[in-house]
Design a protein around this motif. Structure first.
Motif, mmCIF file in Angstrom:
data_model
loop_
_atom_site.group_PDB
_atom_site.id
_atom_site.type_symbol
_atom_site.label_atom_id
_atom_site.label_comp_id
_atom_site.label_asym_id
_atom_site.label_seq_id
_atom_site.Cartn_x
_atom_site.Cartn_y
_atom_site.Cartn_z
ATOM 1 N N VAL A 119 57.361 26.904 36.710
ATOM 2 C CA VAL A 119 56.490 27.429 37.757
ATOM 3 C C VAL A 119 57.092 28.692 38.372
ATOM 4 C CG1 VAL A 119 55.603 26.951 40.081
ATOM 5 C CG2 VAL A 119 55.393 25.228 38.286
ATOM 6 N N TYR A 120 58.419 28.702 38.525
ATOM 7 C CA TYR A 120 59.056 29.871 39.136
ATOM 8 C C TYR A 120 58.839 31.125 38.304
ATOM 9 C CZ TYR A 120 62.171 32.469 42.124
ATOM 10 O OH TYR A 120 62.655 33.395 43.021
ATOM 11 N N VAL A 121 58.958 30.982 36.996
ATOM 12 C CA VAL A 121 58.738 32.133 36.119
ATOM 13 C C VAL A 121 57.274 32.571 36.151
ATOM 14 C CG1 VAL A 121 58.651 32.838 33.686
ATOM 15 C CG2 VAL A 121 60.691 31.710 34.595
ATOM 16 N N LEU A 122 56.362 31.619 36.199
ATOM 17 C CA LEU A 122 54.936 31.965 36.162
ATOM 18 C C LEU A 122 54.490 32.667 37.441
ATOM 19 C CD1 LEU A 122 53.408 28.827 34.403
ATOM 20 C CD2 LEU A 122 53.905 31.077 33.424
ATOM 21 N N TRP A 123 54.715 32.044 38.600
ATOM 22 C CA TRP A 123 54.264 32.710 39.832
ATOM 23 C C TRP A 123 55.245 32.606 41.009
ATOM 24 C CZ3 TRP A 123 51.670 28.230 38.095
ATOM 25 C CH2 TRP A 123 51.752 27.105 38.911
ATOM 26 N N GLY A 124 56.322 31.849 40.857
ATOM 27 C CA GLY A 124 57.255 31.704 41.965
ATOM 28 C C GLY A 124 57.975 32.977 42.334
ATOM 29 N N TRP A 125 58.478 33.694 41.347
ATOM 30 C CA TRP A 125 59.162 34.958 41.619
ATOM 31 C C TRP A 125 58.200 35.957 42.255
ATOM 32 C CZ3 TRP A 125 63.784 37.187 42.063
ATOM 33 C CH2 TRP A 125 63.868 38.577 41.983
ATOM 34 N N SER A 126 56.998 36.013 41.762
ATOM 35 C CA SER A 126 56.006 36.938 42.305
ATOM 36 C C SER A 126 55.696 36.613 43.761
ATOM 37 C CB SER A 126 54.726 36.892 41.465
ATOM 38 O OG SER A 126 53.798 37.858 41.898
ATOM 39 N N MET A 127 55.500 35.322 44.079
ATOM 40 C CA MET A 127 55.198 34.930 45.454
ATOM 41 C C MET A 127 56.372 35.165 46.394
ATOM 42 S SD MET A 127 52.997 31.398 45.354
ATOM 43 C CE MET A 127 52.846 31.415 47.152
ATOM 44 N N SER A 128 57.581 35.062 45.873
ATOM 45 C CA SER A 128 58.766 35.176 46.722
ATOM 46 C C SER A 128 59.219 36.619 46.916
ATOM 47 C CB SER A 128 59.922 34.366 46.116
ATOM 48 O OG SER A 128 59.572 33.008 45.946
ATOM 49 N N TYR A 129 59.168 37.410 45.843
ATOM 50 C CA TYR A 129 59.776 38.736 45.895
ATOM 51 C C TYR A 129 58.864 39.861 45.422
ATOM 52 C CZ TYR A 129 64.003 36.111 46.770
ATOM 53 O OH TYR A 129 64.937 35.262 47.319
ATOM 54 N N GLY A 130 57.581 39.575 45.260
ATOM 55 C CA GLY A 130 56.660 40.637 44.887
ATOM 56 C C GLY A 130 56.475 41.641 46.014
ATOM 57 N N SER A 131 55.955 42.801 45.682
ATOM 58 C CA SER A 131 55.792 43.873 46.669
ATOM 59 C C SER A 131 54.446 43.833 47.380
ATOM 60 C CB SER A 131 55.962 45.231 45.982
ATOM 61 O OG SER A 131 54.987 45.406 44.967
ATOM 62 N N GLU A 132 53.490 43.077 46.854
ATOM 63 C CA GLU A 132 52.160 43.013 47.469
ATOM 64 C C GLU A 132 52.144 41.883 48.501
ATOM 65 O OE1 GLU A 132 49.202 42.713 44.424
ATOM 66 O OE2 GLU A 132 49.881 44.528 43.386
ATOM 67 N N ASP A 133 52.556 42.229 49.709
ATOM 68 C CA ASP A 133 52.722 41.258 50.778
ATOM 69 C C ASP A 133 51.372 40.763 51.296
ATOM 70 O OD1 ASP A 133 55.097 40.445 52.846
ATOM 71 O OD2 ASP A 133 53.171 40.591 53.854
ATOM 72 N N VAL A 134 51.290 39.471 51.575
ATOM 73 C CA VAL A 134 50.069 38.879 52.128
ATOM 74 C C VAL A 134 50.394 38.342 53.517
ATOM 75 C CG1 VAL A 134 48.244 37.162 51.863
ATOM 76 C CG2 VAL A 134 49.248 38.251 49.826
ATOM 77 N N GLY A 135 50.087 39.132 54.546
ATOM 78 C CA GLY A 135 50.307 38.713 55.926
ATOM 79 C C GLY A 135 51.753 38.459 56.273
ATOM 80 N N LYS A 136 52.688 39.016 55.522
ATOM 81 C CA LYS A 136 54.125 38.791 55.700
ATOM 82 C C LYS A 136 54.514 37.314 55.573
ATOM 83 C CE LYS A 136 56.642 41.473 58.199
ATOM 84 N NZ LYS A 136 57.072 42.432 57.156
ATOM 85 N N LEU A 137 53.634 36.531 54.915
ATOM 86 C CA LEU A 137 53.885 35.110 54.703
ATOM 87 C C LEU A 137 54.255 34.788 53.266
ATOM 88 C CD1 LEU A 137 50.941 33.622 56.806
ATOM 89 C CD2 LEU A 137 53.325 33.931 57.504
ATOM 90 N N PHE A 138 53.673 35.485 52.325
ATOM 91 C CA PHE A 138 54.024 35.340 50.912
ATOM 92 C C PHE A 138 53.524 36.578 50.186
ATOM 93 C CE2 PHE A 138 49.950 33.268 51.608
ATOM 94 C CZ PHE A 138 49.144 33.786 50.606
ATOM 95 N N ALA A 139 53.955 36.731 48.950
ATOM 96 C CA ALA A 139 53.523 37.869 48.141
ATOM 97 C C ALA A 139 52.475 37.410 47.133
ATOM 98 C CB ALA A 139 54.710 38.503 47.423
ATOM 99 N N ASN A 140 51.758 38.347 46.580
ATOM 100 C CA ASN A 140 50.679 38.068 45.640
ATOM 101 C C ASN A 140 51.223 37.332 44.411
ATOM 102 O OD1 ASN A 140 48.544 38.089 43.838
ATOM 103 N ND2 ASN A 140 48.287 40.304 43.832
ATOM 104 N N PRO A 141 50.769 36.116 44.150
ATOM 105 C CA PRO A 141 51.310 35.362 43.011
ATOM 106 C C PRO A 141 50.941 35.942 41.658
ATOM 107 C CG PRO A 141 49.482 34.176 44.010
ATOM 108 C CD PRO A 141 49.790 35.325 44.918
ATOM 109 N N PHE A 142 49.944 36.818 41.616
ATOM 110 C CA PHE A 142 49.487 37.370 40.334
ATOM 111 C C PHE A 142 50.071 38.746 40.030
ATOM 112 C CE2 PHE A 142 46.086 34.617 42.011
ATOM 113 C CZ PHE A 142 46.099 33.653 41.010
ATOM 114 N N GLU A 143 50.729 39.354 41.011
ATOM 115 C CA GLU A 143 51.290 40.688 40.798
ATOM 116 C C GLU A 143 52.294 40.694 39.643
ATOM 117 O OE1 GLU A 143 54.179 43.956 43.041
ATOM 118 O OE2 GLU A 143 53.711 42.048 44.018
ATOM 119 N N LEU A 144 53.216 39.738 39.674
ATOM 120 C CA LEU A 144 54.258 39.664 38.639
ATOM 121 C C LEU A 144 54.143 38.363 37.861
ATOM 122 C CD1 LEU A 144 57.236 40.877 40.883
ATOM 123 C CD2 LEU A 144 55.863 42.265 39.316
ATOM 124 N N PHE A 145 52.940 37.858 37.693
ATOM 125 C CA PHE A 145 52.711 36.566 37.040
ATOM 126 C C PHE A 145 53.355 36.550 35.658
ATOM 127 C CE2 PHE A 145 50.446 33.405 34.581
ATOM 128 C CZ PHE A 145 50.325 32.354 35.480
#
Length: 449
Positions: A54-80
């Motif tokens: 799961v981390y490889v699929l969308w966890g890294w993107s949600m944690s460290y992606g550049s497309e911030d969502v309300g400063k709560l998480f990052a876009n899970p699909f940016e680096l999916f």
């Protein structure tokens, strides 16, 4: 020097991976009853299998992606699927993957003997998505709890030097330990108590495994803490010297805080119960490691000793809260991870050599640390409740009473850990029937991990 630091990051990631399997599996497995040890170890192994993917699929993107969502998480699909990730960035992905895995695995200690394995497998990806990845982004990925600007510090101290105060969580006091501790509490309450809880002994079946697991956790924790700091500029002339100085301090603080926590735990045990136990020593190891995790780069060695003593003593006392309040946290995830994480996170506000109240720097750092801890508790509690209720509605959480009595190992895995005698004609081996565990009068069934 750049390649040397990158090699150390690879080694650190491997050390943290070892903390889940075999270290945590052995630590929790030894504290479990003989009829549930395999299930407990399987929960650690399955956390690695599921969360790693799961981390490889969308966890890294949600944690460290550049497309911030309300400063709560990052876009899970940016680096999916790690799209557009390459080179040395894989180092960061691998290292952070191991943190996500062990955080999820820690929760399993609160639900021993009674959680359906299928429910655990469904819980894992949902929980890391709603709780772990957002908190990782908020604290480490530039979100609401990161840095000094446009976040918590500015909100609290707007117009009053807020930009001078940044929340400190060096390696996971909030993201890992408070998060897992609150999740364990919520899930334990949703599941209900084990049959016989508070009425019959339920003590650890193999303290040798627990002691080995604690030692491996301590060893792996140097990857956890020391590996969490690498200079931003790996190619600078002073990068190597700076890294060595800071990392040496982190290593020493991690060690002496843990040493002190052992003493703190054993002193409380001796005063309260009349004996200092091996289980207490192993639990003290983990309590100290948990507490120093967020603070290891912010304290002096003397401050780390003080923090460790406080953490060991408070966690030893906290493991008895479940009998007072009636929640069944089987292996003391709440007493060690939640309480230890709070001690470490809040303790920074008192003991940090830069910003700490005891160093004459006022209360701003302390206020920020308290608010960060409270926010992490609230986020994890709500997220876990949502996931737990969803899993309960979909497939149910708990095994049936007969299977709980017979042992979850046989029900879920068709195996027993100690099949030393023929069990033909019987549902279980004579050795699987069920050693119960520590009485409420003792420090606990086994204090955490």
């Amino acid at each position: 020097m750049e390649y040397g630091l990158q090699a150390w990051m690879l080694a650190s990631a491997s050390l943290v991976l070892m903390m889940t399997t075999p270290a945590l599996a052995l630590f929790y497995g030894g504290m479990s009853r003989s009829k549930s040890v395999l299930n407990m170890m399987m929960m650690s192994f399955s956390a690695l299998g599921i969360v790693g993917i799961v981390y490889v699929l969308w966890g890294w993107s949600m944690s460290y992606g550049s497309e911030d969502v309300g400063k709560l998480f990052a876009n899970p699909f940016e680096l999916f699927g790690l799209r557009d990730v390459s080179g040395a960035t894989y180092l960061g992905v691998g290292f952070q993957l191991t943190f996500a895995v062990i955080t999820a695995a820690l929760i399993s200690g609160a639900v021993a003997d009674r959680l359906k394995f299928s429910a655990w497998l469904l819980f894992l990806p949902l929980w890391v998505t709603l709780s772990y990845f957002p908190l990782a982004h908020m604290v480490w990925g530039g979100g609401f709890l990161s840095g000094v600007q446009n976040g918590l510090a500015d909100l609290v101290f707007s117009g009053d030097g807020g930009a001078e105060v940044a929340p400190i969580d060096y390696a996971g006091g909030t993201v890992v330990h408070i998060n897992a501790g609150v999740a364990g509490l919520v899930l334990a309450i949703l599941l209900g108590k084990r049959l016989g809880f508070g009425k019959e002994p339920m003590k650890p079946h193999n303290l040798t495994l627990t002691m080995i697991g604690a030692g491996l956790l301590w060893f792996g924790w140097f990857g956890f803490n020391v590996g969490s700091w690498v200079p931003g500029d790996l190619t600078g002339d002073d990068a190597g010297a700076y890294w060595l100085e800071e990392s040496s301090l982190v290593w020493l603080n991690t060690t002496v805080a843990t040493c002190a926590a052992i003493i703190g735990w054993l002193v409380i045990e001796k005063i309260r119960d009349g004996k200092a136990t091996s289980l207490g020593a192993a639990s003290g190891v983990v309590a100290g490691l948990v507490a120093i995790t967020p603070a290891c780069g912010a304290l002096s060695p003397v401050g780390a000793i003080i923090l460790g003593l406080v953490a060991g003593a408070l966690c030893a006392l906290a493991v008895g809260l479940k009998y007072k309040f009636g929640y069944d946290d089987s292996l003391d995830v709440v007493g060690v991870h939640l309480v230890g994480g709070l001690v470490g996170t809040v303790g920074i506000g008192f003991l940090a050599t830069s910003g700490g109240l005891f160093y004459g720097d006022g209360i701003k750092q302390l206020v920020v640390q308290v608010l960060v801890a409270l926010f992490a508790m609230l986020w994890s509690g709500v997220a876990t409740l949502i996931v737990g209720l969803a899993v309960k509605a979909l497939i149910g959480l708990r095994i049936d009473e007969e299977s709980e009595v017979d042992g979850i190992d046989f029900l879920e895995h068709g195996e027993s850990a100690y099949d030393l005698a023929s069990s033909s004609g019987s549902r279980r081996s004579p050795l699987v029937g069920g050693t119960p565990a520590a009485s409420p009068a003792t420090s606990s069934e086994g204090a955490n991990a």
